[in-house]
Motif scaffolding. Structure first.
Motif, mmCIF file in Angstrom:
data_model
loop_
_atom_site.group_PDB
_atom_site.id
_atom_site.type_symbol
_atom_site.label_atom_id
_atom_site.label_comp_id
_atom_site.label_asym_id
_atom_site.label_seq_id
_atom_site.Cartn_x
_atom_site.Cartn_y
_atom_site.Cartn_z
ATOM 1 N N HIS A 1 0.810 -1.220 0.000
ATOM 2 C CA HIS A 1 0.000 0.000 0.000
ATOM 3 C C HIS A 1 0.838 1.262 0.000
ATOM 4 O O HIS A 1 0.484 2.267 -0.596
ATOM 5 N N ILE A 2 1.929 1.205 0.749
ATOM 6 C CA ILE A 2 2.716 2.418 0.993
ATOM 7 C C ILE A 2 4.192 2.104 0.823
ATOM 8 O O ILE A 2 4.681 1.085 1.310
ATOM 9 N N VAL B 1 3.477 -1.952 4.255
ATOM 10 C CA VAL B 1 4.393 -0.819 4.086
ATOM 11 C C VAL B 1 5.780 -1.333 3.739
ATOM 12 O O VAL B 1 6.264 -2.295 4.329
ATOM 13 N N LEU C 1 0.296 5.012 -2.091
ATOM 14 C CA LEU C 1 0.860 6.157 -1.364
ATOM 15 C C LEU C 1 2.381 6.089 -1.336
ATOM 16 O O LEU C 1 2.959 5.043 -1.064
ATOM 17 N N ARG C 2 3.011 7.226 -1.606
ATOM 18 C CA ARG C 2 4.458 7.338 -1.450
ATOM 19 C C ARG C 2 4.725 8.346 -0.339
ATOM 20 O O ARG C 2 4.089 9.399 -0.279
ATOM 21 N N ILE C 3 5.655 8.011 0.524
ATOM 22 C CA ILE C 3 5.979 8.899 1.642
ATOM 23 C C ILE C 3 7.469 9.197 1.614
ATOM 24 O O ILE C 3 8.289 8.271 1.643
ATOM 25 N N VAL D 1 3.672 13.371 1.819
ATOM 26 C CA VAL D 1 2.861 12.269 1.300
ATOM 27 C C VAL D 1 2.355 12.587 -0.105
ATOM 28 O O VAL D 1 1.840 13.684 -0.353
ATOM 29 N N ARG E 1 -0.150 11.046 -3.170
ATOM 30 C CA ARG E 1 -1.195 10.084 -3.554
ATOM 31 C C ARG E 1 -1.057 9.777 -5.034
ATOM 32 O O ARG E 1 -0.965 10.688 -5.851
ATOM 33 N N ALA F 1 -3.953 7.253 7.443
ATOM 34 C CA ALA F 1 -3.428 6.400 6.364
ATOM 35 C C ALA F 1 -4.525 5.542 5.731
ATOM 36 O O ALA F 1 -4.665 5.494 4.498
#
Lengths: 505, 505
Positions: free
Chosen positions: A300-301, A339, A362-364, A378, A380, A400
């Motif tokens: 997801h992330i 993650v 999602l990229r953080i 963050v 999207r 999140a």
């Protein structure tokens, strides 16, 4: 990356080539040395595994049990149902020998089989053989089974995920005492598929019956789910068939009813395949790559540590790891958020673009300043590449799952808006119909109007040449019929049926 | 049921036939019309799905990613590794045509392939081909992948689950920069298998290296996990191979090392299959049927309503349903307990025996008196059929998971005690060795001593005829070597190696 878009060509420039490039850039799958077969790579298989898990739960929750039948089908089984053979004979892989031997320095097949075996293109015939043995009385019905398997249909023109000689799928097979029961089952399967498509893959579908010419070989009724891709073509995403008593007669699937009389069972079959991964790519991808709906995303992330100076590395890595651990404690759809912390030694831009192209939701980014501020940047995937949110750690943790939900909904909304925009209701006659399906730009033959919803007289014989001339097919007769009367868009005759017309994969 | 035991013959009377009958009584699988292939039925596939889920988690947790490679392998690929071909050529299903046509009223294969395709017996060669393309530098290593797939090895004598022409398995394939790394990987896989076998399937195993004659075709080292069945024979439950640079050389899997030099990668492969279901049956089954360890059971508990009079039915059913709902709230191994209420109209005895034969861990009977007392009668499958516990509802709810744990441990304990009892350490010479492996009763040729742990000189050539005369094989050279010196049990020569000798499946 200097280019404005990560994928070249863009969808607009050359849609079929964009598909190949987007798929490659996401590292989903590749062609294998075996003609028409693909190698499904981890990111692609991860999406399929999530599709599988989602659907398998629904299949079990509706009372079906999983089984596994042989890969091979004796030739004589295939012959039993005439229209079934006709449908599959042209694309069967045939096993004729069961041994290899060195001869003149070359390895050659030897030990010929008495009866050749077909590699299953679908399993109605071999499963029907077991049904005929397992079913004795009405008490044994309904019999509701499913299998996850590979099947082979020898295709000459193949395209990764959309049309491959071998593909992975699920095939449900059921037997019932009455037509009513069996037809109800066809609906149960179609509804599972609708939920899978719309809720997990975020792809809106239209459910309806196939016209006679488009039915599964041997079926009485075929219900299909049709989705619009971004080149406005239709993709058949799943099918559910009422087989009547055709296969039961061919294979002697009989039961004793409550009055002690023999009757033939009513059977159904239904399936979806790895083709759905292709549907996902074409429904949601943009010019920066594929976009994976959170509910089927293998991850997801991704957290991308930004290390401006070597001495910052350890504190940024530690912060990223802690953030990942905390995010994993949050639940998304009843399971932990998945993650990944990407610590590879790669230029930040390159790493970032790899994940954009893979379509991770999602990229953080976290760097020394974020460590200091207890924050994160963050991005999207449903928003433009440069749009970012500055969130505190706490905001990020508590939001999140909501962000993932919002992305999921956004994809569905966008795909539905696209479909609605390119669905035409007002077409009155064949002249308008022809012009709708004729590309306005000769250099881009793939671009045309989209879906047409219009009246159809129901005459297959007369309609076929008119449709074939435009390479258009009747996708389905949608479940929701208006009940109005009008003129057939093809023949001008009186007509009551609402039909959906489109070019298709 | 009047008979003393549900399965006839008993294990003692005729073990091979007991296996077939126990398997049939549990409705796990059956022979299919396709020679050597089986139909895996819901209870059998449910067990396999749980094995799969358990192992898949371990595979992913140790950094491997799932992929999917083609079912077919070009003939020329198989030829690249000489000993690999030799090992598999005799049992390959070969696809030679890709079409069927009606000819003189018969369906015949047509459209011959330029190069025949093999249905994969294992995938080293086709996966190696991709490895040679994917791996460029030491940064791409280790490459750790796995696939869940069906494979075909044409067997003439087949037995459900133990030896079938088609079976389901998982195959891990990895590439490493150094021998040390690759050998470490072989251990990681073996340890995953040990956990799966001992902790989930409750089958104790001995891990060790295969002697040269027993290695996988093309391997440098094969590590295997050996388990004892209740006829004292060994079953190879899983293998993990260090392939050295053999396949890398044959398929040109090279990488640039940190010094910019080309090197061949070191590869491994490892697999377990549906054979494990056979191992479970033979390690735990008793004369009343199979016994499924709770951690792999498709269902943990069946509730059997006892209805002495028709008017009691609704209250007993309601009580059973409520009990089931409450039991499902309890967790076993991190997931809800799986409870089935069996409301079929069948005589109580017959219904009860069906579940005994299926080996469900716990059976719970509830009748009108239990409804009144808020209680239930509980039967554990690891105890004798008539042994029962009267538990209050509350006791049952708070102890259900503990009962399952206890059954799981009991199965492991029993299987280990059986193995230890039939493992002989003190055999000094070939005469004693021969008598240990010679059936004491000529009418039961399958009954013999069990496992022998003894010294072996390591001379394959001299040992082979001595072993073949008794149909005994060296199962493995166990990981834990005593380090003592002695005399070879076969040749009488000086020997240091500890080996395990047994008859085997």
């Amino acid at each position: 990356m200097a280019a404005e878009h990560a994928i070249s060509p863009t969808r607009e420039e050359d849609y079929p080539e964009w598909y190949q490039q987007a798929l490659k850039a996401a590292d989903l799958a590749e062609n294998s040395p075996v003609r028409g077969c693909m190698v499904i790579k981890p990111w692609g298989l991860g999406i399929w595994e999530n599709i599988q898990k989602t659907l398998d739960q629904k299949i079990k929750a509706t009372g079906h049990e999983n089984v596994y039948f042989p890969l091979f089908i004796p030739l004589s089984f295939l012959e039993k149902e005439a229209s079934h053979v006709e449908g599959f004979a042209k694309e069967c892989a045939v096993v004729t020998h069961h041994r290899l031997e060195q001869k003149d320095g070359r390895l050659v097949p030897t030990a010929e089989l008495e009866e050749p075996l077909i590699v299953r293109p679908t399993s109605e015939t071999i499963i029907g053989d077991s049904f005929s043995k397992w079913i004795k009385s009405y008490r044994d019905l309904p019999l509701l089974i499913n299998q996850w398997a590979n099947v082979v249909r020898w295709e000459l023109r193949t395209r990764l995920f959309l049309r491959t000689s071998e593909f992975l799928w699920q095939e449900g097979h059921t037997a019932h005492a009455t037509e009513e029961d069996a037809r109800q089952e066809v609906e149960v399967a179609a509804e599972m598929y609708r939920q899978l498509l719309e809720e997990a893959l975020a792809v809106p579908v239209i459910i309806g019956e196939k016209s006679e010419g488009e039915r599964f070989p041997g079926a009485v009724t075929t219900v299909s789910l049709e989705a619009m891709m971004q080149d406005r073509k239709a993709l058949q995403a799943g099918t559910s068939h009422y087989l009547g008593q055709n296969f039961a007669r061919a294979q002697n699937i009989q039961f004793l009813n409550a009055n002690g009389e023999h009757e033939y069972a009513h059977t159904t079959s239904w399936g979806v395949s790895t083709r759905l991964v292709g549907a996902m790519i074409m429904a949601h991808g943009d010019d920066d790559g594929i976009r994976v709906p959170p509910r089927v995303a293998p991850k997801h992330i991704v957290i991308l540590p930004v290390i401006p100076k070597a001495e910052a590395q350890s504190e940024v890595f530690a912060y990223a790891d802690r953030l990942a651990a905390d995010l994993r404690k949050a639940a998304y759809q009843g399971s932990p958020i998945i993650v990944h912390v990407d610590k590879r030694e790669l230029r930040g831009g390159e790493k970032n673009w790899q994940w954009i192209k893979k379509g991770i939701p999602l990229r953080i980014e976290v760097g020394p300043r974020d460590v200091k501020n207890d924050a994160a940047v963050v991005y999207r995937r449903d928003q433009s590449v440069r749009e970012k949110m500055f969130l505190s750690r706490e905001q990020l943790l508590s939001n999140a799952a909501l962000l993932l939900d919002s992305i999921q909904q956004q994809y569905f909304k966008q795909a539905k808006a696209y479909r609605d925009e390119h669905t035409q209701y007002g077409i009155a006659n064949y002249e308008e119909f022809r012009s709708f399906f004729t590309p306005s730009n000769q250099e881009k033959p793939e671009i045309h109007g989209g879906f047409v919803v219009a009246k159809w007289c129901g005459d297959e014989r007369v309609s076929r040449p008119l449709l074939e001339a435009l390479k258009v097919t009747i996708r389905c007769l949608p479940r929701e019929q208006s009940g109005t009367k009008g003129k057939c868009v093809l023949t001008g005759r009186d007509a009551e049926i609402d039909a959906i017309f489109a070019k298709a994969y």
